[in-house]
Design an enzyme around this catalytic site. Sequence first.
Site, PDB file in Angstrom:
ATOM      1  N   TYR A 128       0.795  -1.221   0.000  1.00  0.00           N
ATOM      2  CA  TYR A 128       0.000   0.000   0.000  1.00  0.00           C
ATOM      3  C   TYR A 128       0.830   1.275   0.000  1.00  0.00           C
ATOM      4  O   TYR A 128       0.285   2.364  -0.082  1.00  0.00           O
ATOM      5  CB  TYR A 128      -0.973   0.003   1.190  1.00  0.00           C
ATOM      6  N   LYS A 180       2.810 -15.030   3.151  1.00  0.00           N
ATOM      7  CA  LYS A 180       3.115 -15.778   1.922  1.00  0.00           C
ATOM      8  C   LYS A 180       4.634 -15.937   1.869  1.00  0.00           C
ATOM      9  O   LYS A 180       5.285 -15.633   0.856  1.00  0.00           O
ATOM     10  CB  LYS A 180       2.562 -15.003   0.709  1.00  0.00           C
ATOM     11  N   ASP A 214      -3.095 -18.355   0.937  1.00  0.00           N
ATOM     12  CA  ASP A 214      -4.032 -19.091   0.068  1.00  0.00           C
ATOM     13  C   ASP A 214      -4.747 -20.184   0.854  1.00  0.00           C
ATOM     14  O   ASP A 214      -5.962 -20.376   0.728  1.00  0.00           O
ATOM     15  CB  ASP A 214      -3.328 -19.640  -1.181  1.00  0.00           C
ATOM     16  N   ASP A 238      -6.671  -6.756   3.620  1.00  0.00           N
ATOM     17  CA  ASP A 238      -7.740  -6.135   2.842  1.00  0.00           C
ATOM     18  C   ASP A 238      -8.611  -7.212   2.200  1.00  0.00           C
ATOM     19  O   ASP A 238      -9.838  -7.197   2.297  1.00  0.00           O
ATOM     20  CB  ASP A 238      -7.091  -5.254   1.762  1.00  0.00           C
TER      21      ASP A 238
END
Length: 345
Positions: A128, A180, A214, A238
């Site tokens: 961001y 991740k 995921d 988000d």
Amino acid sequence: MQKMKRAVPATLLRGDGIGPEIVEASLDVLDALGARFEWDEQDAGVGAFQRTGDPLPHATLESIRKRRLALKGPLATPVGEGFRSVNVRLREEFKLYANLRPAYTYVHGGRFENVDIILVRENTEGYYVGFEHYIPIGDDPRAVAEGTGFNTREGCRRIAEWTFEYAVRQGRKKVTVVHKANILKVLTGLFLDTAMEVAKKYQGRIEVEDKIVDNCAMQLVLNPGQFDVILTTNMFGDILSDEIAGLIGGLGMAPGGNIGKDCAIFEAVHGSAPDIAGQGVANPSAVLLAAAMMLDHVGEQPRATLLRDAIERVVSDDGVRTRDLGGTAGTREYTDAIVRRLRAA
Ligand code: ATP
């Protein structure tokens, strides 16, 4: 109900689209709760841009700086290059590094009963930061698009400490760190490592686990009951928080708090919903629940609990629901039903 002894100074931003309708509803409900805020009403968003030429006027920033507390309706950002998201700018300006997004099953009889998940999203770093540009090749000025994010050790530690402290205070049992780090080994690896380091201090008090984003996304729809508190980075937070909102009836039920050391801004997670603006059909629950978070924040937990209970009773026992929840009630009818419940409490 007895009124709060002292009125708490706070900034009020009605916002764009459905903002004015749902913020009005929250003022009525706060009034029925005897909650007293000394509102300083200010302008922001696309409406402010059209009126003043600035989507985030100086007076608005000064008002929030002084009061250190705000309730806001959704703010849209003017379209076109050169305008950064007003919401992101507010988070940066006031260093609101913790984005708290609770999700709870208020609407019973839906897909999942007993969802009670607190998602904490790091609010100021990651992708961001908006470092992105095109690289021209030959006569194509946009041949390559490049974007960079960053996480700092200090930022990761700050949000992890905030989350574990919050979990202890709220009597929560488990924190799931979502990342991740198998692919983004540096960017989200630092986040994971730092969170795990912080977790050691809470051993015996708060259980900790980690999940790759995921897998977390899939587990959320298979068995949301396994999650308690989720701690994650800006972009994953988000996305996952919208997914979690989907488990409990959609964006109309999802509040958010942006919290920093010196300031807090409470809001609905959803956007300005221009498609239904002005029709009197918007679900005001998200901003009502944001108001409940604001009451928690100022030490008025009993009033916050009354408000949450009234929402649950109205949607589940009285069956008064807005269109997004499969009902027929308009914003006014729904708000009146909540006010009636509060007056009877
Ligand atoms: P933004 O870019 O401002 O986030 P958006 O259109 O991407 O806007 P939302 O404004 O959040 O996203 O709206 C997504 C969908 O959800 C729209 O169809 C909208 O009507 C619906 N929606 C959002 N908030 C509510 C609400 N409070 N009540 C009913 N429907 C809502």
